[in-house]
Design a protein around this motif. Structure first.
Motif, PDB file in Angstrom:
ATOM      1  N   ASP A 178     -83.775  11.954 -35.562  1.00  0.00           N
ATOM      2  CA  ASP A 178     -83.983  12.000 -37.000  1.00  0.00           C
ATOM      3  C   ASP A 178     -85.108  11.018 -37.346  1.00  0.00           C
ATOM      4  OD1 ASP A 178     -83.770  12.448 -39.720  1.00  0.00           O
ATOM      5  OD2 ASP A 178     -81.949  11.267 -39.963  1.00  0.00           O
ATOM      6  N   GLY A 203     -75.257   3.335 -31.387  1.00  0.00           N
ATOM      7  CA  GLY A 203     -75.572   3.877 -32.708  1.00  0.00           C
ATOM      8  C   GLY A 203     -77.004   4.353 -32.760  1.00  0.00           C
ATOM      9  N   PRO A 204     -77.563   4.485 -33.944  1.00  0.00           N
ATOM     10  CA  PRO A 204     -78.936   4.984 -34.005  1.00  0.00           C
ATOM     11  C   PRO A 204     -79.886   4.004 -33.324  1.00  0.00           C
ATOM     12  CG  PRO A 204     -78.114   4.486 -36.223  1.00  0.00           C
ATOM     13  CD  PRO A 204     -77.010   4.214 -35.250  1.00  0.00           C
ATOM     14  N   LEU A 205     -80.680   4.535 -32.411  1.00  0.00           N
ATOM     15  CA  LEU A 205     -81.662   3.749 -31.679  1.00  0.00           C
ATOM     16  C   LEU A 205     -83.038   4.062 -32.259  1.00  0.00           C
ATOM     17  CD1 LEU A 205     -80.366   4.647 -28.098  1.00  0.00           C
ATOM     18  CD2 LEU A 205     -79.835   2.574 -29.404  1.00  0.00           C
ATOM     19  N   THR A 206     -83.781   3.033 -32.587  1.00  0.00           N
ATOM     20  CA  THR A 206     -85.147   3.228 -33.062  1.00  0.00           C
ATOM     21  C   THR A 206     -86.027   3.466 -31.843  1.00  0.00           C
ATOM     22  OG1 THR A 206     -84.727   1.716 -34.890  1.00  0.00           O
ATOM     23  CG2 THR A 206     -87.028   2.195 -34.389  1.00  0.00           C
ATOM     24  N   THR A 252     -85.476   7.592 -35.389  1.00  0.00           N
ATOM     25  CA  THR A 252     -84.248   7.215 -34.682  1.00  0.00           C
ATOM     26  C   THR A 252     -83.718   8.360 -33.829  1.00  0.00           C
ATOM     27  OG1 THR A 252     -82.752   7.873 -36.480  1.00  0.00           O
ATOM     28  CG2 THR A 252     -83.536   5.581 -36.488  1.00  0.00           C
ATOM     29  N   VAL A 253     -82.992   7.978 -32.795  1.00  0.00           N
ATOM     30  CA  VAL A 253     -82.289   8.942 -31.949  1.00  0.00           C
ATOM     31  C   VAL A 253     -80.870   8.412 -31.778  1.00  0.00           C
ATOM     32  CG1 VAL A 253     -83.103   7.880 -29.792  1.00  0.00           C
ATOM     33  CG2 VAL A 253     -82.326  10.237 -29.788  1.00  0.00           C
ATOM     34  N   THR A 254     -79.900   9.321 -31.884  1.00  0.00           N
ATOM     35  CA  THR A 254     -78.496   8.954 -31.730  1.00  0.00           C
ATOM     36  C   THR A 254     -77.896   9.830 -30.650  1.00  0.00           C
ATOM     37  OG1 THR A 254     -78.382   8.406 -34.083  1.00  0.00           O
ATOM     38  CG2 THR A 254     -76.288   8.712 -32.925  1.00  0.00           C
ATOM     39  N   ALA A 283     -81.707  -0.907 -30.063  1.00  0.00           N
ATOM     40  CA  ALA A 283     -80.387  -0.769 -30.672  1.00  0.00           C
ATOM     41  C   ALA A 283     -80.307  -1.637 -31.927  1.00  0.00           C
ATOM     42  CB  ALA A 283     -79.310  -1.186 -29.671  1.00  0.00           C
ATOM     43  N   GLY A 309     -74.458  11.098 -28.760  1.00  0.00           N
ATOM     44  CA  GLY A 309     -73.019  11.220 -28.957  1.00  0.00           C
ATOM     45  C   GLY A 309     -72.276  10.748 -27.714  1.00  0.00           C
ATOM     46  N   ALA A 349     -77.499  14.838 -28.567  1.00  0.00           N
ATOM     47  CA  ALA A 349     -78.505  13.888 -29.061  1.00  0.00           C
ATOM     48  C   ALA A 349     -79.110  14.418 -30.353  1.00  0.00           C
ATOM     49  CB  ALA A 349     -79.596  13.687 -28.027  1.00  0.00           C
ATOM     50  N   THR A 350     -79.290  13.514 -31.304  1.00  0.00           N
ATOM     51  CA  THR A 350     -79.896  13.873 -32.577  1.00  0.00           C
ATOM     52  C   THR A 350     -81.106  12.987 -32.815  1.00  0.00           C
ATOM     53  OG1 THR A 350     -77.731  14.446 -33.472  1.00  0.00           O
ATOM     54  CG2 THR A 350     -79.497  14.094 -35.063  1.00  0.00           C
TER      55      THR A 350
END
Length: 162
Positions: A98, A132-135, A101-103, A147, A105, A95-96
Motif C-alpha cells: 500500500d 506490522g506495516p514495513l516501510t 508500506t508492505v504488510t 519496521a 500476513g 502480502a499487501t
C-alpha cells in the motif's frame, strides 16, 4: 587605459547578462532582487528494481548478517503473496503493498530445526515480517524494509542474469 576599457566592457556584459536573467518585473517590497523557485515533486522516484517480482536476497536483518550459503530470499508477487526461504525454512504469506508500506500476513513455513547464525537470522526475519506495516525503499537495487520499532532489513535484488 587598455585594462580599464576591458574592465568597463566586462562590467557592461555582466550587467546586461544579469538584467536579461532577471526576467519579468517583480511587485512588492523585494523589487529588484532575484527570486529562486524550487519545485519539488510528490511523485516518488522510480525504483531501479521493482518491489514485486524481484528475488530479494537478505544481507542484514535487525543488525545480523545472513551467513554465506544460508541466505534468506523472498519474492513478493503482484497478486499479493510473499514466498521464499528464511535461511533454513521455506515460507509463504499473504502480502499487501500500500504505497510506501508492505504488510505480511501470517507466515506458514516448514519446521526444520535451525541452529547457529542461520537460526538467529531466521528468527529476526520472522519477527520483522510480523512487525506490522514495513516501510520500503529501493535504492541501487537494495531494498530496505523498516519496521515500526526502527529495526531494518536490507536485501539485494537479483539482476536479470541471476
Amino acid at each position: 587605459m587598455r585594462t580599464l576599457r576591458h574592465l568597463t566592457t566586462g562590467s557592461l556584459v555582466l550587467v546586461l547578462a544579469l538584467t536579461a536573467c532577471g526576467g519579468a518585473q517583480q511587485d512588492g517590497p523585494d523589487r529588484g532582487t532575484a527570486a529562486l523557485t524550487v519545485q519539488t515533486s510528490t511523485t516518488p522516484p522510480v525504483p531501479d528494481a521493482p518491489l514485486t517480482v524481484t528475488t530479494w536476497t537478505v544481507a542484514t536483518v535487525a543488525g545480523l548478517t545472513a551467513p554465506e550459503g544460508r541466505e534468506a530470499r523472498f519474492t513478493l508477487t503482484p497478486d499479493g503473496q510473499a514466498s521464499g526461504t528464511l535461511g533454513c525454512n521455506r515460507f509463504n504469506a499473504p502480502a499487501t503493498v500500500d504505497g510506501p508500506t508492505v504488510t505480511l500476513g501470517l507466515l506458514t513455513s516448514t519446521r526444520m530445526a535451525c541452529e547457529g547464525p542461520a537460526g538467529e537470522v531466521e528468527r529476526a526475519l520472522t519477527t520483522l515480517f510480523a512487525a506490522g506495516p514495513l516501510t520500503w525503499k529501493i535504492q541501487d537495487r537494495t531494498l530496505t524494509l523498516t519496521a515500526p520499532d526502527g529495526s531494518t532489513l536490507t536485501a539485494r535484488g537479483a539482476t536479470a542474469v541471476e
